[in-house]
Design a protein around this motif. Structure first.
Motif, PDB file in Angstrom:
ATOM      1  N   LEU A  30     -15.568  -5.321  -5.258  1.00  0.00           N
ATOM      2  CA  LEU A  30     -14.100  -5.344  -5.260  1.00  0.00           C
ATOM      3  C   LEU A  30     -13.512  -5.636  -3.882  1.00  0.00           C
ATOM      4  N   LYS A  31     -12.453  -6.433  -3.881  1.00  0.00           N
ATOM      5  CA  LYS A  31     -11.673  -6.694  -2.674  1.00  0.00           C
ATOM      6  C   LYS A  31     -10.189  -6.398  -2.908  1.00  0.00           C
ATOM      7  N   THR A  32      -9.814  -6.222  -4.186  1.00  0.00           N
ATOM      8  CA  THR A  32      -8.418  -5.985  -4.544  1.00  0.00           C
ATOM      9  C   THR A  32      -8.333  -4.839  -5.549  1.00  0.00           C
ATOM     10  N   VAL A  33      -7.416  -3.893  -5.285  1.00  0.00           N
ATOM     11  CA  VAL A  33      -7.221  -2.764  -6.211  1.00  0.00           C
ATOM     12  C   VAL A  33      -5.729  -2.617  -6.493  1.00  0.00           C
ATOM     13  N   ALA A  34      -5.373  -2.643  -7.792  1.00  0.00           N
ATOM     14  CA  ALA A  34      -3.981  -2.436  -8.215  1.00  0.00           C
ATOM     15  C   ALA A  34      -3.850  -1.035  -8.802  1.00  0.00           C
ATOM     16  N   PHE A  35      -2.752  -0.355  -8.476  1.00  0.00           N
ATOM     17  CA  PHE A  35      -2.517   1.012  -8.940  1.00  0.00           C
ATOM     18  C   PHE A  35      -1.241   1.071  -9.771  1.00  0.00           C
ATOM     19  N   ASP A  36      -1.314   1.751 -10.902  1.00  0.00           N
ATOM     20  CA  ASP A  36      -0.084   2.153 -11.586  1.00  0.00           C
ATOM     21  C   ASP A  36       0.532   3.269 -10.742  1.00  0.00           C
ATOM     22  N   LYS A  37       1.850   3.410 -10.792  1.00  0.00           N
ATOM     23  CA  LYS A  37       2.498   4.449  -9.973  1.00  0.00           C
ATOM     24  C   LYS A  37       2.473   5.814 -10.654  1.00  0.00           C
ATOM     25  N   MET A  91     -12.487   0.671   4.227  1.00  0.00           N
ATOM     26  CA  MET A  91     -13.715   0.195   3.586  1.00  0.00           C
ATOM     27  C   MET A  91     -13.735  -1.321   3.404  1.00  0.00           C
ATOM     28  N   GLY A  92     -12.633  -1.977   3.724  1.00  0.00           N
ATOM     29  CA  GLY A  92     -12.604  -3.436   3.606  1.00  0.00           C
ATOM     30  C   GLY A  92     -11.928  -3.963   2.363  1.00  0.00           C
ATOM     31  N   ILE A  93     -11.257  -3.077   1.599  1.00  0.00           N
ATOM     32  CA  ILE A  93     -10.459  -3.567   0.466  1.00  0.00           C
ATOM     33  C   ILE A  93      -9.269  -4.328   1.052  1.00  0.00           C
ATOM     34  N   GLU A  94      -9.183  -5.614   0.752  1.00  0.00           N
ATOM     35  CA  GLU A  94      -8.212  -6.484   1.415  1.00  0.00           C
ATOM     36  C   GLU A  94      -6.786  -6.281   0.918  1.00  0.00           C
ATOM     37  N   LYS A  95      -6.637  -5.953  -0.373  1.00  0.00           N
ATOM     38  CA  LYS A  95      -5.288  -5.896  -0.937  1.00  0.00           C
ATOM     39  C   LYS A  95      -5.163  -4.692  -1.859  1.00  0.00           C
ATOM     40  N   THR A  96      -4.128  -3.880  -1.606  1.00  0.00           N
ATOM     41  CA  THR A  96      -3.787  -2.778  -2.512  1.00  0.00           C
ATOM     42  C   THR A  96      -2.359  -3.008  -2.992  1.00  0.00           C
ATOM     43  N   ILE A  97      -2.158  -2.926  -4.308  1.00  0.00           N
ATOM     44  CA  ILE A  97      -0.854  -3.220  -4.905  1.00  0.00           C
ATOM     45  C   ILE A  97      -0.431  -2.062  -5.791  1.00  0.00           C
ATOM     46  N   MET A  98       0.841  -1.689  -5.726  1.00  0.00           N
ATOM     47  CA  MET A  98       1.382  -0.682  -6.641  1.00  0.00           C
ATOM     48  C   MET A  98       2.228  -1.382  -7.701  1.00  0.00           C
ATOM     49  N   LEU A  99       1.912  -1.109  -8.972  1.00  0.00           N
ATOM     50  CA  LEU A  99       2.659  -1.687 -10.087  1.00  0.00           C
ATOM     51  C   LEU A  99       3.451  -0.575 -10.776  1.00  0.00           C
ATOM     52  N   ALA A 129       9.846   1.119  -3.531  1.00  0.00           N
ATOM     53  CA  ALA A 129       9.683   0.837  -2.102  1.00  0.00           C
ATOM     54  C   ALA A 129       9.421   2.120  -1.322  1.00  0.00           C
ATOM     55  N   THR A 130      10.139   3.186  -1.687  1.00  0.00           N
ATOM     56  CA  THR A 130       9.964   4.463  -0.983  1.00  0.00           C
ATOM     57  C   THR A 130       8.566   5.020  -1.185  1.00  0.00           C
ATOM     58  N   ILE A 131       8.118   5.053  -2.436  1.00  0.00           N
ATOM     59  CA  ILE A 131       6.794   5.612  -2.738  1.00  0.00           C
ATOM     60  C   ILE A 131       5.694   4.712  -2.179  1.00  0.00           C
ATOM     61  N   GLY A 132       5.864   3.399  -2.330  1.00  0.00           N
ATOM     62  CA  GLY A 132       4.874   2.457  -1.812  1.00  0.00           C
ATOM     63  C   GLY A 132       4.686   2.595  -0.318  1.00  0.00           C
ATOM     64  N   LYS A 133       5.811   2.801   0.393  1.00  0.00           N
ATOM     65  CA  LYS A 133       5.753   2.972   1.848  1.00  0.00           C
ATOM     66  C   LYS A 133       5.054   4.279   2.207  1.00  0.00           C
ATOM     67  N   ASN A 134       5.344   5.340   1.433  1.00  0.00           N
ATOM     68  CA  ASN A 134       4.733   6.645   1.698  1.00  0.00           C
ATOM     69  C   ASN A 134       3.213   6.619   1.554  1.00  0.00           C
ATOM     70  N   VAL A 135       2.728   5.935   0.527  1.00  0.00           N
ATOM     71  CA  VAL A 135       1.276   5.937   0.284  1.00  0.00           C
ATOM     72  C   VAL A 135       0.550   4.847   1.064  1.00  0.00           C
ATOM     73  N   GLY A 136       1.278   3.814   1.511  1.00  0.00           N
ATOM     74  CA  GLY A 136       0.653   2.806   2.367  1.00  0.00           C
ATOM     75  C   GLY A 136       0.066   1.595   1.681  1.00  0.00           C
ATOM     76  N   LYS A 189      -0.231  -2.255   0.352  1.00  0.00           N
ATOM     77  CA  LYS A 189       0.170  -3.478   1.046  1.00  0.00           C
ATOM     78  C   LYS A 189       1.210  -4.292   0.279  1.00  0.00           C
ATOM     79  N   GLU A 190       1.296  -4.074  -1.040  1.00  0.00           N
ATOM     80  CA  GLU A 190       2.259  -4.844  -1.832  1.00  0.00           C
ATOM     81  C   GLU A 190       2.833  -3.965  -2.935  1.00  0.00           C
ATOM     82  N   ILE A 191       4.111  -4.198  -3.264  1.00  0.00           N
ATOM     83  CA  ILE A 191       4.786  -3.405  -4.303  1.00  0.00           C
ATOM     84  C   ILE A 191       5.385  -4.350  -5.338  1.00  0.00           C
TER      85      ILE A 191
END
Length: 720
Positions: free
Chosen positions: A403-410, A558-566, A575-582, A584-586
């Motif tokens: 894996l290099k990309t991980v997307a998260f539900d909020k 660990m080298g995961i290049e992209k983390t996204i919150m959906l 935007a507030t929660i995405g910024k708090n958790v860090g 890279k994309e919202i």
């Protein structure tokens, strides 16, 4: 429905004892498929099981596995009687009996070398001793090898049989005997290592007791779990393990759930809390109402799913199996060429080069190569299960490692999914905070609004009781809030608009700014007051999990290049929660189909993409990702069924561990394959200067198998 269809649908699962290698498991599967009445069969080498579709008997199955003396046992035993008898455990076979032929053959070899030292190398007695060792130690090997040779079925045992026969023909009795013994030792070690890896899962079965104390007709009796029914009341004393899944109906205790969730800290349990089979009641007496039968408990499902996962071939394993199929005949051709070409074209000695050809056969045995992947997969999946992570197949284990990309539900993933009061601000110094909170909680306890529970919980956590507060004339103001009378005063709770629009309350600049600041943070603002003034404001939000920021940061390290919150939330909250958790994309204001589309786009851009969700609303996105990871609290059937990987403790911190374990497994597999092929390549090069001997050949093969096995078993103890 036709009889044929009914027969195909009849599936029986058997446990198999005695598998020594992957090839043997494959041969057993082919033999079973040829049995009368069997439509299909599938061997799960990792779990040492076979699923048979159709009708057959244990006797016929054991005949199909007679080439390796396999023992077949139905997975589901005969149903327990109403009064279960105490079944004594079968004594383990003593080591000397289990390996008697190996020990006898080794003794004959030792005596043979003594005879060689005393009587000389060409002595008849010495040759007979070594020949006897070959026959005794290699009988089971030859039995299979000869049969394979007749059917032109070239596997490891065929190679060994040809090599040992050849060694005997050219008079190399001692080396032939050593080859037999070392091959037998290698097989025993391979069998032991696979059994050790399988045991990591079978040990989970020991967590759940086989019987429980149940209250029936006013009496407390010990009942076998197979006879416990849904609705029965179990009595679980301190220090006892819970036998069945259920709900606490009486009592309070701390329960250690490590067997299910991997959590090291015991969890408090009281009335209406769920408990799971295999967990340990540490403190108080609990009365538990059974909610699931023995076969449906969470731990039973975990064991079943993990054993099924061990049978799913990883891409690397599928490649190795295919490679080994063609590799063995190629080795036989190389061995034949090594034996024939030098004597025919370069005046070489037939005896010397036939010996070299036999050595090539031995060194070419693909034991280490074939075992390199399955034992790694079984070890890694077993380790994950013990740490509260369910990986449902070798393919997902490998994909997690890439894996290099991980997307998260909020909601429910990066956040707790439950609204909570984050801020409670009193606007007047004369107001008693606890008294006002008690009045607010008393009003909200009568409301059916989703946010009401958050306010009531806030009061409980603050130690404020609203039970003694009398509320009169309670009414709901549709879409705005609630109203009620306490001690003759009318109180209102609702949105700031309730006070601003309906009551024409004047908002000063500071209050307006404070409300706006909360809303900019993605929080819902609730005001409380009277018809004359606002007394307090509360900010309510879905709380971010404490570990979310830590996990995102760890993934980036660990080298995961992209983390996204959906999320389906508005852009401000996201935007507030995405910024708090860090992250890279919202991506905000997404419907379920939008999440699905976005995951498909990510896959086209980045190939290997994981989606982490709660396993319910995110099912389409989970299915579309390379690896679907469910935040499945223990007992959540949806998470167990829909996801490729389930984090059983509902703990996001297990995600970095799982990725690290998967990467380590990939590294181990690559090391094993490289070493297995490399050591054979080096040994084969020794043919050119005529340095390869049967001793070197079998030691190279056995050494590779031992090192590959030990390397793989390290995964059982892996910690991030």
């Amino acid at each position: 429905m036709s009889e044929a269809t009914e027969s195909i649908e009849k599936k029986t699962v058997y446990r198999v004892e005695g598998f020594s290698c992957v090839n043997c498991a494959g041969k057993f599967e082919r033999n079973v498929k040829q049995l009368p009445g069997v439509q299909d069969a599938k061997v799960n080498f990792g779990a040492s099981k076979i699923s048979v579709y159709g009708n057959t008997t244990v006797e016929d199955l054991e005949k199909a596995g007679a080439f390796e003396n396999l023992k077949v046992i139905p997975e589901k035993p005969v149903e327990v009687q109403e009064t279960p008898q105490i079944i004594q455990k079968e004594d383990k076979e003593p080591f000397y009996k289990k390996h008697s032929t190996l020990l006898y053959a080794s003794l004959l070899i030792a005596i043979g070398y003594v005879s060689q030292f005393v009587n000389g190398e060409d002595n008849l007695v010495t040759s007979i001793l070594f020949a006897s060792a070959i026959v005794i130690g290699g009988f089971s090997l030859f039995k299979v090898g000869f049969k394979n040779l007749i059917h032109l079925d070239f596997d490891m045992k065929t190679l060994m049989t040809v090599a040992i026969i050849g060694a005997s023909i050219i008079g190399e009795w001692a080396e032939g005997a050593i080859v037999v013994i070392l091959f037998a030792i290698s097989e025993a070690l391979e069998r032991f290592s696979m059994e050790r890896a399988r045991q990591s899962i079978r040990s989970l079965m020991d967590y759940a007791p086989k019987e429980a104390l149940v209250r029936r007709n006013g009496a407390e009796i010990m009942v076998h779990v197979g006879q416990i029914a849904v609705g029965d009341i179990m009595i679980v004393k301190p220090g006892q393990k819970i036998a069945m899944d259920g709900v606490v109906v009486n009592g309070y205790s701390a329960v250690n759930q490590a067997a299910i969730t991997g959590e090291s800290v015991p969890v408090e349990k009281t009335v209406n809390d769920e408990v799971y089979a295999g967990t340990l009641n540490e403190e108080g007496l609990l009365e538990v109402k059974v909610t699931k039968l023995a076969d449906d408990t969470t731990i039973a499902k975990i064991i079943h799913l993990v054993e099924e996962a061990q049978g799913e071939r990883a891409p690397t394993q599928a490649f190795i199996d295919k490679f080994a199929k063609y590799y063995t005949p190629v080795i036989m051709v190389i061995a034949a060429l090594a034996a024939i070409i030098p004597p025919l074209f370069f005046n070489g000695s037939w005896e010397t080069w036939v010996y070299q050809g036999l050595s090539v056969l031995v060194v070419g045995c693909p034991c280490a190569l074939v075992i390199s992947t399955p034992i790694s997969i079984v070890s890694a999946i077993g380790n994950a299960a013990k740490n509260g992570v369910l990986i449902k197949g070798g393919i997902y284990l490998e994909q997690m490692g890439m894996l290099k990309t991980v997307a998260f539900d909020k909601t429910g993933t990066l956040t707790k999914g439950v609204p909570a009061v984050t801020d409670f601000k009193i606007l007047h110094d004369r107001i008693n905070k606890h008294e006002l909170l008690a009045w607010i909680a008393a009003l909200e306890s009568r409301s059916g609004h989703p946010l009401a529970s958050a306010i009531v919980k806030k009061a409980e956590n603050a130690g404020v009781s609203s039970a003694e507060v009398t509320v009169e004339d309670f009414t709901s103001i549709t879409g705005k809030g609630i109203k009620g009378t306490i001690n003759g005063t009318d109180y209102l709770i609702g949105s700031p608009q309730l006070f601003q629009e309906i009551l024409k309350t004047d908002f000063n600049k500071d209050l307006t700014q404070q409300i706006q600041a909360f809303q900019d943070q993605g929080k819902t603002v609730i005001a409380a007051g009277t018809e004359k003034e606002i007394l307090a404001i509360m900010a309510i939000a879905d709380e971010v999990r404490e570990e979310s920021g830590e996990v995102i940061e760890r993934l980036h390290q660990m080298g995961i290049e992209k983390t996204i919150m959906l999320t389906g939330d508005n852009k401000s909250t996201a935007a507030t929660i995405g910024k708090n958790v860090g992250v890279k994309e919202i991506q905000a204001e997404l419907l379920p189909q939008d999440k699905l589309t976005f995951i498909k786009k990510l896959r086209s851009d980045y190939k290997d993409v994981a989606m982490v969700g709660d396993g319910v609303n995110d099912a389409p996105a989970l299915a579309a990702s390379t690896v679907g990871i469910a935040m499945g609290g223990a007992g959540t059937d949806t998470a167990l069924e829909t996801a490729d990987v389930a984090l059983m403790g509902d703990d996001l911190r297990k995600l970095p561990f799982t990725i690290s374990l998967s990467r380590k497994a990939l590294t181990v597999i690559k090391q094993n394959i490289s070493f297995s092929i490399g050591i054979k390549a080096v040994a084969l090069l020794l043919v050119i200067p005529n340095w390869l001997t049967l001793w070197i050949a079998i030691l190279a093969d056995m050494g590779a198998t031992i090192l590959v096995t030990l390397n793989s078993l390290r995964l059982l103890r892996f910690k991030e």
